[in-house]
Write an enzyme that holds these catalytic residues in place. Structure first.
Site, PDB file in Angstrom:
ATOM      1  N   GLU A   1      -9.516  -8.928  -6.920  1.00  0.00           N
ATOM      2  CA  GLU A   1      -8.538  -8.918  -7.845  1.00  0.00           C
ATOM      3  C   GLU A   1      -7.506  -7.949  -7.326  1.00  0.00           C
ATOM      4  O   GLU A   1      -7.803  -7.252  -6.564  1.00  0.00           O
ATOM      5  CB  GLU A   1      -9.192  -8.360  -8.971  1.00  0.00           C
TER       6      GLU A   1
ATOM      7  N   LYS B   1      -7.160   1.959   0.771  1.00  0.00           N
ATOM      8  CA  LYS B   1      -7.730   0.752   0.349  1.00  0.00           C
ATOM      9  C   LYS B   1      -8.706   0.040   1.479  1.00  0.00           C
ATOM     10  O   LYS B   1      -9.567  -0.396   1.027  1.00  0.00           O
ATOM     11  CB  LYS B   1      -6.913  -0.147  -0.295  1.00  0.00           C
TER      12      LYS B   1
ATOM     13  N   SER C   1      -2.455   9.395  -0.345  1.00  0.00           N
ATOM     14  CA  SER C   1      -3.153   8.026  -0.189  1.00  0.00           C
ATOM     15  C   SER C   1      -2.670   6.857   0.282  1.00  0.00           C
ATOM     16  O   SER C   1      -3.267   5.968   0.825  1.00  0.00           O
ATOM     17  CB  SER C   1      -3.717   7.538  -1.741  1.00  0.00           C
TER      18      SER C   1
END
Ligand SMILES: *Cc1c(COP(=O)(O)O)cnc(C)c1O
Length: 394
Positions: A110, A88, A376
């Protein structure tokens, strides 16, 4: 190259938004088109990805897992080794630099599980920008550790009390905030979802994963892999890995969360079990009932718990460029333990979905095939959840 100028991937994507958001989105689109071509921006992004995030991340041959499964050779693209523990940050950092160039001093975002919120708070902290993160009050209750991390990083966490008090409600509130404060504020969306140009911007920033993987595959395997596998929530780590291979003869497989099973209705698998609809400004596969009401979702991993998916994945599904499968919570927990014990790598529960699918398929694919999986994120954030499931107390 897709999307087209209106933000469509075939019939998917677009901008299904209130009039008041048009200005903000077209400004973002114009500025992004210009900034992404600038050498200064590219150098700056490369600098931070190298020295701050820790890129390139390794491509690691999982030899013991391969031996255990007696099938295809398995390689892990180690996004779990990025600063803050997941992919991310690639997008958060890219968009922070973009916001900085656009002269925006306030960042909103968010978050569901809090992973994206932590990445944004980190990147905003690095540039001294004011950061406010919308989070459903139910998620705040479930994800105390990440809420605390965001606060330590200097961000303000704003509880959202509407709807089911989870991710989709947090996105609604963030959009509402952006409409009123667009002059000063950049909305830093966390996955390849939402109205154009977000799915494209997030994909572009995450594509660093696939670009590195391509070079590393040539170097370590001597050729491109046969399969690329990644978990799909909104779809950003998967597209980041897949996109640079779009024109290559490499099979793409996205793995969704089957939760308690597709038939139980308690899952988060819009590509496998959803219908075409509109959610958060984009046309894509969505989990909804006969009346178009958005369904509630379930997954053991909070990061995949979203009823929609990025429009580019819907296009890959329709055009058969990628295949999509789903694995259930039980399979995921088994795969989580297997990777931990065979390789000494504790994966994020999201990433364990991709592992679980490979566990099922490795033998069938056979020993002369090579598969690269996007790991990930790391599992540190999931320890409390896992301890609860296994009845351990921390
Ligand atoms: C958020 C998250 C995901 C899901 O998001 P995508 O946009 O589908 O990549 C997957 N893995 C980890 C570790 C995450 O934090």
């Amino acid at each position: 190259m897709l999307p087209n100028k209106d933000g469509y991937f075939d019939e998917f994507g677009g901008k299904f938004i209130p009039e008041t958001l048009f200005f903000a989105l077209s400004e973002l689109e114009k500025r992004y088109a210009k900034i992404k071509k600038s050498k200064k921006f590219k150098n700056q992004l490369d600098y931070y990805l190298t020295h701050y995030v820790g890129r390139p991340t390794p491509l690691y041959y999982a030899q013991r897992l391969t031996e255990r499964l007696q099938g295809a050779k398995i390689f892990l693209k180690r996004e779990d080794l990025c600063h803050t523990g997941a992919h991310k940050i690639n997008n958060a950092l890219g968009q922070i630099l973009l916001a900085n160039e656009m002269g925006k001093k306030r960042i909103i975002a968010e978050t569901g599980a809090g992973q994206h919120g932590v990445a944004v708070a980190t990147a905003a902290g690095l540039f001294g920008l004011k950061c406010e993160v919308y989070m459903g009050s139910e998620d705040i209750r479930r994800q105390k550790l990440n809420v605390f991390r965001m606060k330590l990083l200097g961000a303000k966490v704003i509880p959202v009390e509407s709807g089911t008090k989870t991710l989709k409600d947090a996105i609604n509130e963030a959009i509402r905030d952006w409409v009123t404060n667009v002059e000063t504020t950049h909305y830093l969306l966390g996955s390849t979802v939402g109205p154009h140009p977000y799915p494209m911007i997030v994909r572009d920033f995450q594509s660093v994963i696939g670009k590195e993987t391509k070079k590393q595959a040539i170097k370590h395997i001597g050729k491109l892999p046969d399969y690329l596998v990644a978990c799909v929530g909104g779809g950003s780590n998967a597209l980041g890995l897949f996109y640079p291979f779009y024109n290559e003869k490499v099979k793409f497989i996205g793995v969704e969360a089957a939760g308690e099973g597709i038939k139980s209705g308690k899952h988060a698998a819009p590509l496998c079990a959803g219908k075409i609809g509109i959610l958060h400004g984009t046309k894509s596969f969505v989990l909804q009932d006969e009346n178009g009401q958005i369904s509630s979702t379930h997954s053991v991993s909070a990061g995949l718990d979203y009823p929609g998916v990025g429009p580019e994945h819907s296009f890959y599904k329709k055009s058969k460029r990628a295949e999509y499968a789903a694995v259930n919570d039980k399979e995921v927990l088994k795969a989580f333990c297997l990777l931990s014990k065979t390789e000494g790598i504790i994966p994020a529960l999201e990433s364990a979905h991709a592992v679980a699918y490979i566990v099922k398929m490795a033998k069938k694919w056979g020993k002369n095939k090579n598969v690269i999986m996007c790991l990930s994120g790391r599992g540190d954030k999931d320890m409390e959840e896992i301890a609860n499931i296994f009845g351990a107390s921390l």
